[in-house]
Design a protein around this motif. Structure first.
Motif, short mmCIF file in Angstrom:
data_model
loop_
_atom_site.label_atom_id
_atom_site.label_comp_id
_atom_site.label_asym_id
_atom_site.label_seq_id
_atom_site.Cartn_x
_atom_site.Cartn_y
_atom_site.Cartn_z
N LEU A 31 0.81 -1.22 0.00
CA LEU A 31 0.00 0.00 0.00
C LEU A 31 0.84 1.27 0.00
CD1 LEU A 31 -2.87 -0.98 2.47
CD2 LEU A 31 -2.89 -1.00 -0.03
N TRP A 32 2.15 1.14 0.17
CA TRP A 32 3.01 2.31 0.20
C TRP A 32 2.86 3.16 -1.06
CZ3 TRP A 32 7.01 3.69 -3.12
CH2 TRP A 32 7.79 4.78 -2.71
N VAL A 33 2.73 2.51 -2.21
CA VAL A 33 2.69 3.24 -3.48
C VAL A 33 1.43 4.09 -3.61
CG1 VAL A 33 4.12 1.58 -4.70
CG2 VAL A 33 1.64 1.27 -4.66
N SER A 34 0.37 3.75 -2.88
CA SER A 34 -0.91 4.48 -3.01
C SER A 34 -0.82 5.90 -2.50
CB SER A 34 -2.02 3.72 -2.28
OG SER A 34 -1.76 3.65 -0.89
N THR A 35 0.13 6.18 -1.61
CA THR A 35 0.27 7.54 -1.06
C THR A 35 1.64 8.13 -1.35
OG1 THR A 35 0.98 6.62 1.07
CG2 THR A 35 -1.37 7.08 0.79
N ALA A 36 2.49 7.41 -2.04
CA ALA A 36 3.86 7.88 -2.27
C ALA A 36 3.90 9.00 -3.30
CB ALA A 36 4.74 6.72 -2.72
N GLU A 37 4.70 10.02 -3.03
CA GLU A 37 4.89 11.10 -3.99
C GLU A 37 5.76 10.65 -5.16
OE1 GLU A 37 6.38 14.61 -2.18
OE2 GLU A 37 4.74 14.78 -0.73
N ARG A 38 6.65 9.71 -4.89
CA ARG A 38 7.58 9.22 -5.91
C ARG A 38 7.52 7.68 -5.94
NH1 ARG A 38 11.82 12.60 -7.19
NH2 ARG A 38 13.31 10.86 -7.13
N PRO A 39 6.42 7.12 -6.43
CA PRO A 39 6.26 5.66 -6.39
C PRO A 39 7.30 4.90 -7.21
CG PRO A 39 4.58 6.66 -7.78
CD PRO A 39 5.27 7.80 -7.08
N TRP A 40 7.98 5.58 -8.11
CA TRP A 40 9.01 4.93 -8.92
C TRP A 40 10.36 4.83 -8.19
CZ3 TRP A 40 7.00 9.82 -9.95
CH2 TRP A 40 7.86 10.90 -9.69
N ASP A 41 10.45 5.44 -7.02
CA ASP A 41 11.74 5.50 -6.35
C ASP A 41 11.60 5.13 -4.87
OD1 ASP A 41 14.45 5.93 -6.03
OD2 ASP A 41 14.27 8.11 -5.79
N PRO A 42 11.21 3.88 -4.57
CA PRO A 42 10.98 3.49 -3.18
C PRO A 42 12.27 3.45 -2.36
CG PRO A 42 10.95 1.57 -4.60
CD PRO A 42 10.99 2.77 -5.51
N PRO A 43 12.18 3.81 -1.08
CA PRO A 43 13.33 3.68 -0.18
C PRO A 43 13.45 2.25 0.32
CG PRO A 43 11.47 4.56 1.02
CD PRO A 43 11.02 4.41 -0.41
N LEU A 44 14.44 2.02 1.15
CA LEU A 44 14.59 0.72 1.79
C LEU A 44 13.61 0.57 2.94
CD1 LEU A 44 18.46 0.16 2.15
CD2 LEU A 44 16.94 -0.64 0.33
N PHE A 45 13.15 -0.64 3.15
CA PHE A 45 12.45 -1.01 4.38
C PHE A 45 13.52 -1.14 5.47
CE2 PHE A 45 10.22 -4.34 6.98
CZ PHE A 45 9.10 -3.57 7.28
N GLN A 46 13.11 -1.06 6.73
CA GLN A 46 14.09 -1.13 7.81
C GLN A 46 14.94 -2.39 7.74
OE1 GLN A 46 15.01 1.16 9.95
NE2 GLN A 46 16.53 -0.22 10.86
N ASP A 47 14.31 -3.52 7.38
CA ASP A 47 15.07 -4.76 7.24
C ASP A 47 16.14 -4.64 6.15
OD1 ASP A 47 13.54 -5.79 9.22
OD2 ASP A 47 12.42 -7.20 7.96
N GLY A 48 15.85 -3.82 5.15
CA GLY A 48 16.82 -3.60 4.09
C GLY A 48 18.04 -2.85 4.57
#
Length: 274
Positions: A31-48
């Motif tokens: 669901l992160w992409v539904s509110t992301a301003e830059r859905p093409w450039d996701p950050p790392l998850f904490q586990d990452g």
């Protein structure tokens, strides 16, 4: 800052790690992409973040040579991965219980240099970036100065010229992307033949590099922070020029593939070292 012939590589070999970024948030939280301003450039998850730092620790503990330079894709997940790996590689006091860069009180900024390279970026087509998430005007808005500012002050080498001067255009072909990855790895190696390099890129960058230097490998699977290590002998000629052998894939970590020389029933096998 070009490498000098009299420094850096002591054993006559150049080593290059080609590594995938860590766990991206959109593959963990859809669901992160539904509110992301830059859905093409996701950050790392904490586990990452943790995986990237731990990978840096593993590299530091297992190799017998220094990493002199880090080149990184301009996508945020790669920048963050490189930061964590650099923190682990450059930590002044190595704490085996450290989980991320937040647990590193100080780093040695003289250990290595870092630079962003457009040629290491993601495949710029719908194979890697869903069309509905790509910017409609084709402008991915990757602000290099902001990305460089994420690294420790003094580590970014601003004198480095990118192999690819600009981001590839949206909808580049798969074959064009493959050629790009092959070209940029070779160009960086030739530009700094006396230095060991770490290239932080994407799934495609690792798999293409593997297939280019290990011809019998097919059906690649590259885990987050999966990497391969390339090695070649470097020789100084009498006329002052550097001569080099071809790269070989000497180790892999988190990379699975099929070896066409080995008769197996399973479609994919893991090998480390290769």
């Amino acid at each position: 800052m070009e490498s000098s012939p009299e420094s850096n590589i002591d054993d006559g070999y150049q080593n290059i790690f080609v590594m995938r970024h860590g766990d991206r948030i959109d593959n963990i939280e859809p669901l992160w992409v539904s509110t992301a301003e830059r859905p093409w450039d996701p950050p790392l998850f904490q586990d990452g973040m943790i995986r990237a730092f731990r990978t840096g620790q593993r590299i530091r503990s297992q190799i017998a040579f220094p990493i002199h330079r880090v080149f990184v894709s301009p996508f945020l997940r790669c920048i963050q991965t490189a930061y964590e790996v650099i923190a682990a590689l450059s930590a002044v006091n190595v704490d085996p219980n450290a989980m991320s860069s937040k647990d590193v009180p100080s780093i040695d900024k003289s250990k290595l240099k870092v630079a962003i390279e457009f040629g290491l970026c993601e495949m710029m087509n719908p194979v890697a970036i869903r069309r509905e998430f790509a910017p409609k005007d084709g402008n991915f808005d990757l602000r290099i100065s902001d990305l460089e500012a994420m690294f420790p002050q003094g580590m970014v080498d601003h004198s480095v010229d990118m192999v690819y001067k600009e981001l590839p255009k949206w909808e580049e072909s798969v074959e064009g992307c493959r050629d790009r990855y092959v070209k940029v790895v070779k160009a960086l190696a030739e530009k700094y033949p006396k230095e060991n390099l770490l290239l932080v890129t994407h799934w495609g960058g690792v798999s293409v590099t593997l297939s280019n230097y290990f011809k019998d490998a097919t059906k690649y699977m590259v885990d987050y922070c999966g990497s391969i290590e390339l090695r070649r002998q470097i020789l100084n000629s009498d006329d002052g020029f550097v001569k080099s052998q071809e790269f070989e894939v000497v180790t892999s970590h988190g990379v699975s593939f099929k070896d066409n020389k080995v008769p197996i029933h399973d479609p994919v096998i893991s090998q480390s070292p290769v």
